[in-house]
Design an enzyme around this catalytic site. Sequence first.
Site, short mmCIF file in Angstrom:
data_model
loop_
_atom_site.label_atom_id
_atom_site.label_comp_id
_atom_site.label_asym_id
_atom_site.label_seq_id
_atom_site.Cartn_x
_atom_site.Cartn_y
_atom_site.Cartn_z
N CYS A 108 -2.99 -46.04 95.59
CA CYS A 108 -4.11 -45.75 94.69
C CYS A 108 -5.44 -45.69 95.43
CB CYS A 108 -4.17 -46.81 93.59
SG CYS A 108 -2.67 -46.89 92.59
N HIS A 255 -11.20 -48.00 90.73
CA HIS A 255 -9.88 -47.43 90.42
C HIS A 255 -9.50 -47.81 88.99
CE1 HIS A 255 -5.71 -46.49 90.39
NE2 HIS A 255 -5.29 -47.73 90.59
N ASN A 286 -3.54 -44.84 84.44
CA ASN A 286 -3.66 -45.02 85.88
C ASN A 286 -3.02 -43.83 86.57
OD1 ASN A 286 -3.35 -45.72 88.58
ND2 ASN A 286 -2.61 -47.78 88.18
#
Length: 339
Positions: A108, A255, A286
């Site tokens: 990520c 994030h 996500n």
Amino acid sequence: MLGIGAYRPRRLVSNDEVCEVLDSNDEWIFERSGIRNRRWISGDESARSMAAAAAERAIRNSGVPKEKIGALILATNSWKTKIPHGGPIVALDIGLNGIPAYDVAAGCGGFGYGLGIAADTVRAGSAEYVLVVGVETMSVVMEPTDRNTAFIFGDGAGAVVVGPSELNGISPTVWGSDGENAEAIGQNYDIPEYMDRAQEFQHKDPATDPVGRMVVTMQGPRVFRWAAITLPKALTTVLETSGVGIEDIEVFVPHQANARINELMKKNLGLADEIPMANDIENTGNTSAASIPLAMEEMLATGKATGGQTALLLGFGAGLSYAGAVVTLPPAPTETSLR
């Protein structure tokens, strides 16, 4: 960052739809993650098509002639092949076949890694303009009945054009990794193991002896403990390295892994309540390496943030790895993915 572009899949998937096969409910999911909806690919959409669409929009929004793009960095964890890697294919699809194009697989934090490499590439003179694309199809690589992962992930792509400027708009990247905790986010089989498994099961009845899928796995509590220790230090180091004070930060773009974690980070940083913070997770989920460019694009397109503002970015996840920087936001996109 001279321009930003994004692509969001057409299919909007609610918590209620996820819970048709997952043992959970809308309230539980939202309270723990801040997610109400996510987007999953459907029809002819793919990582390849989304990456190309986001890249094209970023180039058009930047005003940079396409032929001046000198390199392409593709941040992704879910490209369907390891060989060939995706970068050259995306370059071909957008009419830039022949330029250096490669993948960054840093979980990520991948977009942050790619952004830092792009800025350093421009500073070194290896390319005048670099295209950074983050793309994921996490819906393809997760198990729909896994309560640790199924409600978290979404699909999408975001891209930025990085180029020279009289004023520095991207600080040095603060990045790191922790291989000791690497298995906290992983996959249920490694590739040779899965190939052996498929061969072993080829003569068995798939109804009674299924091969099963290769999917992402996550040890949530272990990741949370790592994040609680690592991320505050990383954020402090980003500010120290950039030479920017906390009072100078105008936008916070973490994030989009968990809205509750993000609220806690903002509070611990001492950012004022009125400082806008990305919350794209609520309706996008996500999206791993696509998370930060998608979140920036949403904030700029909706007016929650303005081009030219000073923003703090931090990506973190599989690896375990992280990457952060202080940046000047690109102009608001004239072509947006929001619909």
